[in-house]
Write a protein that holds these residues in place. Sequence first.
Motif, PDB file in Angstrom:
ATOM      1  N   LYS A   1      -1.946  -3.789  -7.413  1.00  0.00           N
ATOM      2  CA  LYS A   1      -3.280  -3.930  -7.132  1.00  0.00           C
ATOM      3  C   LYS A   1      -3.998  -2.443  -6.445  1.00  0.00           C
ATOM      4  O   LYS A   1      -5.092  -2.441  -6.296  1.00  0.00           O
TER       5      LYS A   1
ATOM      6  N   LYS B   1      -6.203   2.917 -11.404  1.00  0.00           N
ATOM      7  CA  LYS B   1      -6.492   2.162 -12.506  1.00  0.00           C
ATOM      8  C   LYS B   1      -5.759   2.822 -13.622  1.00  0.00           C
ATOM      9  O   LYS B   1      -5.059   2.474 -14.627  1.00  0.00           O
TER      10      LYS B   1
ATOM     11  N   SER C   1       2.261  -4.296  -5.241  1.00  0.00           N
ATOM     12  CA  SER C   1       1.516  -2.978  -5.042  1.00  0.00           C
ATOM     13  C   SER C   1       0.608  -2.784  -6.074  1.00  0.00           C
ATOM     14  O   SER C   1      -0.177  -1.831  -5.916  1.00  0.00           O
TER      15      SER C   1
ATOM     16  N   GLU D   1       0.835  -1.222   0.184  1.00  0.00           N
ATOM     17  CA  GLU D   1      -0.012  -0.101   0.067  1.00  0.00           C
ATOM     18  C   GLU D   1       0.923   1.195  -0.126  1.00  0.00           C
ATOM     19  O   GLU D   1       0.603   2.127  -0.314  1.00  0.00           O
TER      20      GLU D   1
END
Length: 370
Positions: free
Chosen positions: A323, A327, A321, A303
């Motif tokens: 994910k 996007k 990381s 994170e």
Amino acid sequence: MAGKFVGAVLVAAGLMAVAGQVAAQAQEEKVLNIYNWSDYIADDTVKNFEKETGIKVRYDVFDNNEILNSKLAAGKSGYDIVVPTAQWARLQIDGKLLRKLDKSKLSNLKNLDPAIQAKLAGIDPNNDYLVDWLWGYTTVGINVNKVKAALGGMPMPDNAWDLIFNPKYASKLKSCGVSFLDSPSEVLPAALLYLGKPAYSKNAADYAEAGKLLQAIRPNVTLFSSSGYINDMANGAVCVALGWSGDINIARQRAIDAKNGNVIEVLVPKTQAALMFDTMAIPADAPHPNNAHLWINYILRPEVHASLTNKVFYANPNTASLKFVRKDIAGNKTVFLSDADKQRMAAPEAVPADIRRNITRIYTKFKTGL
Ligand code: N2P
């Protein structure tokens, strides 16, 4: 008898040294001194670390490797964490200015992309000293509308580097502001690549040619900046820059947030550009090496690493990381380069001292216009 006595003394001395180390670690004051690049961290990175550990962070910034290197070379910088670009870190390792990492304190190393670790191992065998903070590349950024207007009817060149290195384009763009990174070790590799030479050439003749190219375009350069150019691009004072990929994307974001109509774009050269890996390292004389390891392991959390990329638009080396990366940023090919683009770009390489002196001399001549 004498042998036994010496042996006992040695054992005692050894035990005292170990005890001393343990005590030093237990007693390490709750302070961490960090020296990092400007515009290179998320808003809550330091705050969250301080809250969690009770360690007070002093955070200073620089904007080129030359400045950081001279601080380290002078010694006693007081810093516990520094962030040299990989090829500079190599020189610092050779100069015994950095401390070997204690990997037993870095459980989150497992999150790192093995391909990036392997690339860095070319500079730092076995990844003994360096952990990648973020990575990007040196390239050209533009203010799309201002560049089009300044070029008049002239079409955009196919090779993005022409905008700054070919006087045919650069002489027109001068009217809307041309900025160059203020760093010999960034400008010379870019000029060499434009000439089709290796970015980290060891050949003096290549540098002489790059010097000539730079002299020819000097009248068109209106600003030398390695940090202020972000805002100058965002607010339209500069329309083309030799800069770093993430910085140009920061300028793009600032222009969007300000709704000022400036459309900023990072160009990915179809020819070569220099890849850049900025690495966390611990100075050999760091006063708080234990806290420095805590910091590195904290940054390596998925994170936390993602939050850096989300703020400053540089790719991170942390597979776990991804994910947590926004996007639109994860899918932005100017941030996470496509494999083909990555393959084409020049990997870091250290250059010997005589070449570095030559680079500084040519750059100073270029900048001062003498
Ligand atoms: C951050 C610039 C870091 C990239 N503003 C240069 N290594």
